[in-house]
Motif scaffolding. Structure first.
Motif, PDB file in Angstrom:
ATOM      1  N   LYS A   1      69.852  31.413  49.689  1.00  0.00           N
ATOM      2  CA  LYS A   1      70.571  32.846  49.573  1.00  0.00           C
ATOM      3  C   LYS A   1      70.347  33.625  50.766  1.00  0.00           C
ATOM      4  O   LYS A   1      69.273  34.185  51.130  1.00  0.00           O
ATOM      5  CB  LYS A   1      70.374  33.528  48.238  1.00  0.00           C
TER       6      LYS A   1
ATOM      7  N   HIS B   1      75.563  32.349  49.277  1.00  0.00           N
ATOM      8  CA  HIS B   1      74.635  31.448  48.930  1.00  0.00           C
ATOM      9  C   HIS B   1      75.045  29.877  49.332  1.00  0.00           C
ATOM     10  O   HIS B   1      76.065  29.618  49.100  1.00  0.00           O
ATOM     11  CB  HIS B   1      74.456  31.345  47.469  1.00  0.00           C
TER      12      HIS B   1
ATOM     13  N   TYR C   1      70.405  37.569  44.186  1.00  0.00           N
ATOM     14  CA  TYR C   1      69.204  36.723  43.738  1.00  0.00           C
ATOM     15  C   TYR C   1      68.002  37.689  43.833  1.00  0.00           C
ATOM     16  O   TYR C   1      66.948  37.694  43.370  1.00  0.00           O
ATOM     17  CB  TYR C   1      69.285  35.444  44.540  1.00  0.00           C
TER      18      TYR C   1
END
Length: 721
Positions: free
Chosen positions: A320, A328, A718
């Motif tokens: 990511k 990603h 993330y």
């Protein structure tokens, strides 16, 4: 074509129209040089109908200046650029810039001088000169590169040049790469591996889009299996792309690849010098580079005939991108395979819940390798309850782990101690006045690095020498290191085992493929007894004599309330456990924890991954969290805290009322200041069916926040800091 539309490499500008001068030929994808005021910019010709902007009158058009003598950006890559920009809410030019990652590749033929050893021994052979000649061997490169390889100064290499022991050779920057041979050294595969390899190779030969999950336990031989798909692509005269999560993994992988195909693949990562990037880019664009191994940025290179994409360690969060375009690589790789019409192989011993969900939906095809290769068995995993079996005061290794290290070293075997924390200590404070050393640019503590005697911020890189006295009260010898990092564990190991050869493996010590190769060589030669490392050693390495793994603090990754904290901890410890017992000798893993009853620790000890994943998946489904719902983070930042706060509140007040979407915040980000900028965060939570990108695009597009404020959108975040 008398006029054309161009995307220029400036994110602040939209597509621009230009006139094509008489005698110049361009097509969609052509890389061109265009005038903009007094400047000249690089751009790419695009299909006008895909951009939807108004045409400028012919009388106002300026001429294109030049066309680069390289193949046009292929249509599948142009479609991928459009998709990535749309999905991750990024400017087209910002994504396209990643495809044009080597501007020198657009220039004509170039020659440079590299250096190599002649075999002549200089008359004055100092220890440094001898070390340089031994370490350089038959390698060739620039003076600075050879100095780095030899761990000597540039002056030593120049002295060897003057003495005739090293000579300069003229090198064509565009010299062809050697071709891999798919039949060079076919591996001896187990029946399970052969079945998996045949499935992937057949899909590659069929040249059709199909995503695969290659789900194999650590040590099951996933690399050998997916390399058979690469061999099938070579036989079909198509290119292969293999993505690795860490640059440090590149060198060990190159060694395995060379053993299989006879030559190294083409490498692509940030450690390459500009001439190497140029050569690789041009070879990829012409189709001459048959196999490319690289970091996530290799995904956007202009492959001429892509036949298969492999994402190794596909669960890794380092795929990511956290700066610039927040893409990603795992998900973009699947989309590139779709546009290219080729299979995509996601290889992992601990697949992400999002990937498992795609398998359940029937969108990805699963290929399993449930057993280790040959006689190797999965290691025995035990938990050490630090409340019941605490380390000696002032130490970090529990007695049972110390006893296991004693026995392992006595057998002549190797030990790995894992702690995912660089440096000596994460916090330094004054015992007299309580002053804590904090980064002036970030809401983060300065980390002590005792090996280089510096305090460093791991977020912005700010560093300074460790002071002898407290800056607040001026008291000397009052500074106390709080908590352990890998350097502190290494100190404890040195005190307990003064005769053992210890290596610290972190991004501070293994910062290049060459350093990784040196570490691997020492491990294989038995020159290291105990490795103390961070997540850098959790994946990709194969050391048959490493039989004991000690996890110093299994609870570390569970802190902070991250959506994926438990899953990430399970993956990380499973991966580091997988370094033990990969040969014929059995392996043992001891996991130190304050919470042996935690679901993730129980799953690791019992080996019941399925129950753990099922429980995590159910919790995500109940919360409508990914992969069942969608998140997008909006981060507002400015050097002026009040302005950042005011803008974030303005963004929050203008939230559109849309069914299936909720917005939380704004609130100060957990990392409230980063690189001198104050940060406020909003979190968008939407149902899977909602096209949340369109909503956010319209919502933020109607606002004006001025030049002193940045508003960044991270789709599928993330990082929750």
């Amino acid at each position: 074509m008398s006029r054309t539309r161009v995307i220029v490499m400036n994110a602040a500008l939209g597509p621009l129209d230009y006139r094509v001068p008489h005698g110049m030929t361009v097509e969609p994808g052509s890389i061109v040089v265009v005038p903009l005021g007094p400047r000249q910019l690089l751009g790419v010709v695009w299909e006008p109908e895909r951009l939807g902007t108004e045409e400028v009158g012919d009388n106002r058009l300026r001429n294109l200046l030049a066309v680069a003598d390289v193949p046009p950006i292929p249509a599948p890559l142009r479609r991928l650029v459009e998709w990535t920009a749309d999905y991750y809410l990024a400017p087209l030019s910002a994504v396209l810039r990643m495809a044009l990652a080597s501007t020198s590749a657009l220039e004509g033929q170039k020659l440079i001088v590299e250096y190599r050893a002649t075999g002549t021994v200089p008359p004055r052979l100092t220890p440094q000169r001898e070390q340089a000649l031994v370490r350089i061997g038959d390698r060739q490169g620039l003076i600075r590169e050879l100095a780095t390889i030899a761990d000597v100064s540039d002056a030593v290499i120049r002295g060897l040049v003057k003495a005739g022991a090293i000579e300069g050779v003229e090198v064509d920057l565009d010299s062809p790469f050697p071709l891999p041979d798919p039949d060079h050294a076919p591996p001896l595969l187990s029946p399970e591996q052969r079945a998996a390899a045949d499935t992937l190779a057949a899909a590659t030969t069929a040249a059709a889009f199909e995503p695969f999950l290659l789900d194999g336990v650590t040590g099951s031989g996933k690399t050998e299996v997916y390399l058979e798909a690469v061999a099938a692509a070579l036989r079909a005269d198509r290119q292969s792309l293999i993505l690795l999560p860490e640059i440090a993994l590149t060198e060990p992988f190159l060694k395995r690849f060379t053993g299989r195909f006879g030559v190294e693949p083409v490498a692509w990562h940030s450690g390459l010098r500009s001439s190497q990037r140029r050569r690789a880019w041009r070879a990829i664009a012409t189709g001459e580079a048959k196999v490319v191994v690289g970091a996530r940025s290799a995904l956007f290179l202009p492959y001429a005939r892509l036949g298969v994409i492999v994402v190794d360690e596909a669960h890794e969060t380092s795929f990511k991108q956290e700066d610039g375009v927040h893409y990603h690589a795992r998900d973009v790789a699947v989309m590139r395979g779709r546009f290219e019409g080729c299979p995509v192989i996601l290889a992992s011993a601990t697949p992400a819940i999002e990937t498992r969900h795609q398998v359940e939906l029937g969108r990805y095809r699963e290929v399993k390798l449930p057993d280790r290769y040959g006689a190797a068995q999965l290691p025995r995993i035990e938990a050490i309850d630090l409340l019941a079996e605490p380390p000696v005061r002032g130490r970090w290794l529990a007695p049972r782990l110390v006893t296991a290290i004693d026995a392992t070293l006595a057998r002549g075997e190797q030990v790995l101690l894992f702690l995912n924390r660089r440096g000596y200590a994460p916090l330094t404070l004054c015992r007299t006045c309580g002053h804590r050393f904090q980064c002036p640019n970030c809401t983060a503590w300065m980390v002590e690095h005792r090996l280089i005697n510096r305090l460093s911020c791991h977020h912005c890189g700010h560093a300074y020498p460790t002071p002898r006295a407290c800056p607040e009260c001026s008291d000397e010898d009052s500074l106390v290191a709080c908590g352990p990092g890998v350097e502190r564990i290494a100190d404890e190991v040195a005190a307990l085992y003064p005769d053992a050869k210890t290596a610290i493996v972190t991004s501070d010590t293994i910062w290049s493929p060459a350093k990784a190769a040196e570490f691997v060589g020492r491990m294989e030669a038995g020159d290291i007894d105990i490795v103390v490392g961070t997540q850098l050693v959790t994946k990709g390495y194969h050391f048959p004599n490493l039989t004991l793994v000690g996890v110093i603090d299994a609870d570390l990754g569970l802190e902070g309330g991250d959506l994926r904290a438990a899953e990430r901890t399970f993956q990380q410890i499973s991966q580091v456990a997988g370094r033990a017992g990969r040969g014929t000798k059995p392996g043992t893993v001891l996991v130190q924890t304050h919470a042996p009853g935690a679901r993730v620790i129980e799953a690791l000890v019992s080996g019941d991954a399925e129950s753990f994943y099922a429980a995590e998946t159910d919790a995500r489904r109940e919360a409508d969290a990914p992969p069942f719902g969608r998140f997008a983070a909006i981060v507002v930042s400015s050097e002026d805290k009040a302005l950042a706060d005011q803008t974030a509140r303005t963004v929050a007040r203008s939230v559109p009322q849309v069914d299936g979407m909720h917005v939380f915040g704004p609130a100060p980000a957990p990392l409230a200041m980063l690189r001198g900028r104050h940060r406020f965060r909003l979190l968008v939570h939407a149902t899977r069916s909602l096209d949340v990108q369109d909503v956010i695009r319209d919502w933020l597009g109607a606002l004006d926040w001025g030049p002193k404020v940045r508003v960044a959108v991270d789709v599928d975040p993330y990082n929750f800091l």
